[in-house]
Design a protein around this motif. Structure first.
Motif, PDB file in Angstrom:
ATOM      1  N   MET A   1       0.868  -1.178   0.000  1.00  0.00           N
ATOM      2  CA  MET A   1       0.000   0.000   0.000  1.00  0.00           C
ATOM      3  C   MET A   1       0.902   1.225   0.000  1.00  0.00           C
ATOM      4  O   MET A   1       1.619   1.476   0.967  1.00  0.00           O
ATOM      5  CB  MET A   1      -0.926  -0.006   1.216  1.00  0.00           C
ATOM      6  CG  MET A   1      -2.014  -1.071   1.089  1.00  0.00           C
ATOM      7  SD  MET A   1      -3.211  -1.020   2.434  1.00  0.00           S
ATOM      8  CE  MET A   1      -4.202   0.405   1.991  1.00  0.00           C
ATOM      9  N   LEU A   2       0.832   1.953  -1.095  1.00  0.00           N
ATOM     10  CA  LEU A   2       1.757   3.071  -1.275  1.00  0.00           C
ATOM     11  C   LEU A   2       1.344   4.266  -0.420  1.00  0.00           C
ATOM     12  O   LEU A   2       0.181   4.438  -0.088  1.00  0.00           O
ATOM     13  CB  LEU A   2       1.785   3.484  -2.749  1.00  0.00           C
ATOM     14  CG  LEU A   2       2.191   2.380  -3.719  1.00  0.00           C
ATOM     15  CD1 LEU A   2       2.077   2.860  -5.156  1.00  0.00           C
ATOM     16  CD2 LEU A   2       3.606   1.897  -3.420  1.00  0.00           C
ATOM     17  N   SER A   3       2.324   5.068  -0.083  1.00  0.00           N
ATOM     18  CA  SER A   3       2.002   6.348   0.539  1.00  0.00           C
ATOM     19  C   SER A   3       2.306   7.433  -0.495  1.00  0.00           C
ATOM     20  O   SER A   3       2.887   7.158  -1.537  1.00  0.00           O
ATOM     21  CB  SER A   3       2.830   6.554   1.791  1.00  0.00           C
ATOM     22  OG  SER A   3       4.195   6.470   1.460  1.00  0.00           O
ATOM     23  N   LEU A   4       1.921   8.638  -0.196  1.00  0.00           N
ATOM     24  CA  LEU A   4       2.092   9.707  -1.170  1.00  0.00           C
ATOM     25  C   LEU A   4       3.164  10.678  -0.705  1.00  0.00           C
ATOM     26  O   LEU A   4       3.245  10.998   0.484  1.00  0.00           O
ATOM     27  CB  LEU A   4       0.778  10.477  -1.348  1.00  0.00           C
ATOM     28  CG  LEU A   4      -0.393   9.672  -1.909  1.00  0.00           C
ATOM     29  CD1 LEU A   4      -1.677  10.471  -1.806  1.00  0.00           C
ATOM     30  CD2 LEU A   4      -0.117   9.273  -3.349  1.00  0.00           C
ATOM     31  N   ALA A   5       3.959  11.159  -1.653  1.00  0.00           N
ATOM     32  CA  ALA A   5       4.876  12.252  -1.344  1.00  0.00           C
ATOM     33  C   ALA A   5       4.038  13.526  -1.207  1.00  0.00           C
ATOM     34  O   ALA A   5       2.963  13.639  -1.803  1.00  0.00           O
ATOM     35  CB  ALA A   5       5.892  12.415  -2.467  1.00  0.00           C
TER      36      ALA A   5
ATOM     37  N   ALA B   1      -7.627  14.908 -10.124  1.00  0.00           N
ATOM     38  CA  ALA B   1      -7.485  15.555  -8.816  1.00  0.00           C
ATOM     39  C   ALA B   1      -8.660  15.141  -7.942  1.00  0.00           C
ATOM     40  O   ALA B   1      -9.783  15.022  -8.428  1.00  0.00           O
ATOM     41  CB  ALA B   1      -7.466  17.065  -8.987  1.00  0.00           C
ATOM     42  N   GLU B   2      -8.394  14.905  -6.669  1.00  0.00           N
ATOM     43  CA  GLU B   2      -9.475  14.565  -5.738  1.00  0.00           C
ATOM     44  C   GLU B   2      -9.107  15.044  -4.344  1.00  0.00           C
ATOM     45  O   GLU B   2      -7.932  15.244  -4.042  1.00  0.00           O
ATOM     46  CB  GLU B   2      -9.732  13.059  -5.731  1.00  0.00           C
ATOM     47  CG  GLU B   2      -8.533  12.282  -5.223  1.00  0.00           C
ATOM     48  CD  GLU B   2      -8.759  10.765  -5.168  1.00  0.00           C
ATOM     49  OE1 GLU B   2      -9.679  10.276  -5.812  1.00  0.00           O
ATOM     50  OE2 GLU B   2      -7.981  10.107  -4.472  1.00  0.00           O
ATOM     51  N   PRO B   3     -10.110  15.250  -3.469  1.00  0.00           N
ATOM     52  CA  PRO B   3      -9.809  15.676  -2.104  1.00  0.00           C
ATOM     53  C   PRO B   3      -8.998  14.603  -1.388  1.00  0.00           C
ATOM     54  O   PRO B   3      -9.226  13.411  -1.609  1.00  0.00           O
ATOM     55  CB  PRO B   3     -11.188  15.811  -1.449  1.00  0.00           C
ATOM     56  CG  PRO B   3     -12.167  15.853  -2.567  1.00  0.00           C
ATOM     57  CD  PRO B   3     -11.556  15.088  -3.689  1.00  0.00           C
ATOM     58  N   LYS B   4      -8.061  15.007  -0.553  1.00  0.00           N
ATOM     59  CA  LYS B   4      -7.319  14.041   0.258  1.00  0.00           C
ATOM     60  C   LYS B   4      -7.961  14.005   1.634  1.00  0.00           C
ATOM     61  O   LYS B   4      -7.864  14.952   2.402  1.00  0.00           O
ATOM     62  CB  LYS B   4      -5.850  14.425   0.365  1.00  0.00           C
ATOM     63  CG  LYS B   4      -5.056  13.424   1.175  1.00  0.00           C
ATOM     64  CD  LYS B   4      -3.562  13.672   1.085  1.00  0.00           C
ATOM     65  CE  LYS B   4      -2.783  12.574   1.787  1.00  0.00           C
ATOM     66  NZ  LYS B   4      -3.033  12.519   3.220  1.00  0.00           N
ATOM     67  N   LEU B   5      -8.617  12.895   1.910  1.00  0.00           N
ATOM     68  CA  LEU B   5      -9.342  12.784   3.174  1.00  0.00           C
ATOM     69  C   LEU B   5      -8.398  12.516   4.326  1.00  0.00           C
ATOM     70  O   LEU B   5      -7.405  11.811   4.169  1.00  0.00           O
ATOM     71  CB  LEU B   5     -10.366  11.646   3.094  1.00  0.00           C
ATOM     72  CG  LEU B   5     -11.683  12.085   2.479  1.00  0.00           C
ATOM     73  CD1 LEU B   5     -11.584  12.106   0.981  1.00  0.00           C
ATOM     74  CD2 LEU B   5     -12.799  11.209   2.957  1.00  0.00           C
TER      75      LEU B   5
HETATM   76  O1  JCF Z   1      -7.801  10.532   0.460  1.00  0.00           O
HETATM   77  C1  JCF Z   1      -6.710  10.057   0.710  1.00  0.00           C
HETATM   78  N1  JCF Z   1      -6.248  10.168   1.928  1.00  0.00           N
HETATM   79  C2  JCF Z   1      -5.928   9.348  -0.341  1.00  0.00           C
HETATM   80  C3  JCF Z   1      -4.781   8.631  -0.013  1.00  0.00           C
HETATM   81  C4  JCF Z   1      -6.345   9.414  -1.675  1.00  0.00           C
HETATM   82  C5  JCF Z   1      -5.627   8.774  -2.656  1.00  0.00           C
HETATM   83  O2  JCF Z   1      -6.025   8.831  -3.935  1.00  0.00           O
HETATM   84  C6  JCF Z   1      -4.454   8.021  -2.342  1.00  0.00           C
HETATM   85  C7  JCF Z   1      -4.042   7.954  -0.998  1.00  0.00           C
HETATM   86  C8  JCF Z   1      -2.892   7.207  -0.712  1.00  0.00           C
HETATM   87  C9  JCF Z   1      -2.215   6.578  -1.725  1.00  0.00           C
HETATM   88  N2  JCF Z   1      -3.760   7.362  -3.344  1.00  0.00           N
HETATM   89  C10 JCF Z   1      -2.666   6.666  -3.025  1.00  0.00           C
HETATM   90  C11 JCF Z   1      -1.963   5.995  -4.115  1.00  0.00           C
END
Ligand code: JCF
Length: 673
Positions: free
Chosen positions: A81-85, A113-117
């Motif tokens: 499960m990847l994390s994001l930079a 683009a999408e909200p980061k929850l």
């Molecule tokens: O909403 C998030 N916290 C979120 C985390 C959204 C994403 O599209 C993500 C993520 C963590 C890793 N995508 C990846 C690849």
């Protein structure tokens, strides 16, 4: 034969319940009533009770499961499960986009683009369409089995919908708690004497790690899906857009706020737009995620140390920060309420520098046990005043002393009394300079009599020198009185005297609000003015008559009655009227053209402010509210109206524009430029 019919009915009920719960929870668009749903549910429960052989793990009745034996057992993810930079600035975002363009060898990259929850990452494994396991992210390689708890999340399908279901699908998403659920949960915690959660993320994490899934079932958790691990069989996505569409077709909840954008400029536009809407979202976000849309391009980019090169999180400025408490002040409000306020070493929170945070009341201060010298977490949510979330106990100095709340008013030395349990109040009344000052400040404020130029510094001097003991004294002030004061002079003094004179012509709602009656805010002042139409009628009303006013309950009625029974208050009101304060005569309610109608205003109006529109609508008897619901009679939409119009259309609520509103108000067309 009969038995087969029962089995068939059970299968039908499972399908029906899945379908309707998807419509209700995921699409937000139910087709049947809650009661009808409950009936179907009860029928299935009864069948499964009498025919245990028909019970199934993916049955909707299994959302509140038994205590699992596998709770929190380690689960190794098929694919990590990847994390994001993270990027924190426009420059860093531009650098990310440049690296992507250089590696791909072309410009104008398309991103989703999408909200980061701000929740918890989760992996959901579906075998032949049935949810068999859910696991937390853990360290990215190995997480914990939380299947029983995830089953209780209403938006999480126990069985995938639609056709071409994969043999194995590992869906990745975020489990979160919406704001309203968080508030409800904390209220329930408090009611049971439990410890409130510091933020929705902690609450979601705590809920997923509950040993008893029936407790988790009570927590209003939600889920958004945004990616996948193993995907064997079924439909094959070639881009992030397709992936999200397919997941949605399988009945999985995906964020409707996603958007396809081009280049880092497109990303930035989305980031800024979402940032403006951030406080209106139903859930907490800490940034935006951008992903290269095309999967072939994603593969070409690859990943470095557990973070994909094809995605990045663009963070919003932190809304929480840790800082030191330099001191604790006790402020005296207009009604004598004593509010403890922490003086902080200045710190940036959510983009603004914060140097004070309220501790609300002595109980709150004692509960949080904030001491001078402590390190504290400060939080700013939306436009609200900064608040102390809690003390970082590990950083407490050895000599920090518990704060002793004063038993004398720090301004006038009068005794402090407790009312209704939580509020500590200075008993000095208008002898107390602080209460005088706050009363005058409130009276002159923009939404009250709106006396321009009568600022805090000036009010302080007027009170300190005994020039204004009550608000009525303002109208006797002369240019000579004011010209002597600090930072004044003849010209400013003349302006202030003129502004005071001009404020004599006001409205009854403003006047009532300006009096500073405890419990009476602007909305209540308007309701009182509308109901009684005259000050005399209001002052003559008893508590019983007062509760006949919409939204006035016994507590407010009592506060109003007590205020008007106070001889001092009656004297000040008489003095104000003798000084020439007046307002147009109103007609009592009952006959307004919009009597009993509920109206929502949204967007920008051209020819009037929103306040003016609201006052006019209320003048016709309408009730103006902020949220569109089935109880809304119509929506008035100005320019750039946003989501409320869509919601109104979806609910079949009529929408009118500004011209339509002016017709209602009998005002004719707006002046256009
Ligand atoms: O909403 C998030 N916290 C979120 C985390 C959204 C994403 O599209 C993500 C993520 C963590 C890793 N995508 C990846 C690849």
């Amino acid at each position: 034969m009969m038995q087969d019919a029962v089995a068939a009915r059970a299968a039908e009920l499972r399908a029906l319940l899945d379908y309707h719960s998807h419509r209700y929870y995921v699409l937000d668009d139910p087709e049947i009533s809650d009661a009808d749903y409950d009936r179907l549910f009860a029928e299935l429960v009864e069948i499964e009770r009498t025919r245990p052989d028909l019970a199934r793990a993916d049955s909707p009745t299994q959302r509140v499961g038994a205590r699992p034996s596998t709770a929190f057992a380690p689960v190794t993810h098929g694919q990590p499960m990847l994390s994001l930079a993270n990027v924190f600035s426009e420059q860093e975002l531009a650098d990310f986009d440049r690296r992507v363009r250089e590696r791909l060898g072309h410009d104008d990259v398309t991103y989703v683009a999408e909200p980061k929850l701000d929740g918890l990452a989760i992996s959901l494994i579906y075998e032949h369409g049935v949810l068999v396991r859910a696991a937390t992210r853990g360290d990215g390689t190995t997480g914990e089995d939380v299947t029983a708890n995830v089953r209780t999340i209403r938006t999480c399908p126990l069985r995938l919908r639609g056709t071409e279901i994969p043999d194995t699908l590992d869906v990745r998403g975020e489990v979160y708690l919406p704001h309203d659920g968080f508030l409800r949960l904390n209220a329930a915690q408090a009611a049971h004497g439990g410890k409130p959660f510091a933020n929705p993320r902690n609450a979601a994490a705590g809920s997923l790690r509950q040993l008893d899934p029936s407790v988790t079932a009570q927590r209003p958790l939600r889920l958004f899906c945004y990616g996948s691990g193993d995907w064997l069989g079924g439909r094959v996505p070639h881009s992030q857009t397709e992936l999200l569409e397919i997941l949605a077709d399988y009945g999985l909840p995906v964020n409707p706020d996603r958007r396809v954008v081009t280049g880092y400029k497109g990303c930035l536009e989305y980031y800024e737009d979402l940032g403006r809407r951030r406080s209106q979202l139903a859930y907490e976000i800490d940034g935006v995620v951008y992903k290269v849309n095309d999967f072939a391009e994603q593969r070409a980019l690859g990943e470095v140390s557990r973070s994909p090169r094809w995605a990045v999180a663009h963070k919003y400025p932190a809304e929480e920060a840790v800082t030191r408490v330099l001191g604790i002040d006790v402020q005296v409000g207009r009604t004598g309420a004593l509010t403890p306020v922490a003086v902080l070493a200045p710190v940036a929170v959510g983009g603004v520098v914060v140097s004070h945070a309220t501790l609300h009341n002595p109980d709150e201060l004692a509960r949080k046990d904030v001491r001078v010298g402590d390190a504290v977490t400060v939080r700013r949510a939306g436009d609200v005043i900064p608040e102390i979330v809690g003390v970082v106990r590990d950083l407490r100095p050895d000599d920090a002393q518990p704060f002793r709340f004063p038993d004398r008013c720090p301004v006038c030395g009068s005794p402090v009394v407790r009312d209704r349990g939580v509020v500590a109040r200075c008993a000095g009344g208008l002898v107390c300079q602080a209460q005088r000052r706050e009363t005058i400040r409130h009276f002159a404020s923009r939404r009250a009599l709106d006396i321009v130029g009568l600022g805090d510094k000036l009010v302080e001097q007027l009170v300190d020198r005994g020039l204004a003991k009550t608000v009525a004294d303002l109208f006797a002030l002369t240019v000579a009185d004011l010209a002597d004061l600090d930072h004044m002079g003849e010209r400013s003094a003349t302006k202030v005297v003129q502004a005071i004179a001009a404020s004599r012509a006001t409205t009854l709602p403003r006047f009532l609000y300006a009096l500073g009656i405890p419990e009476v805010g602007e909305a209540t002042a308007r309701a009182l003015a509308q109901h009684f139409a005259s000050l005399e009628a209001l002052m003559a009303a008893d508590e019983n008559e007062l509760t006949a006013v919409p939204d006035v309950g016994p507590v407010v009625a009592r506060a109003i009655a007590v205020f008007f029974s106070e001889p001092h208050n009656r004297e000040v009101i008489a003095a104000l009227q003798a000084a020439g304060v007046h307002w147009p005569v109103l007609t009592p309610t009952g006959g307004g053209a919009l009597q009993g109608k509920t109206v929502v205003l949204t967007g920008t109006l051209e020819g009037m402010t929103r306040d003016e529109a609201r006052e006019a609508l209320e003048g016709l008897g309408a009730k103006v509210t902020s949220g569109v619901s089935v109880r809304t009679d119509f929506v008035v939409a100005g320019r750039d109206p946003g989501g409320k119009v869509e919601r109104a259309r979806a609910l079949g609520v009529p929408v009118i524009d500004e011209q339509g509103l002016r017709a209602w108000l009998g005002k004719g067309p707006a002046a256009r430029d």
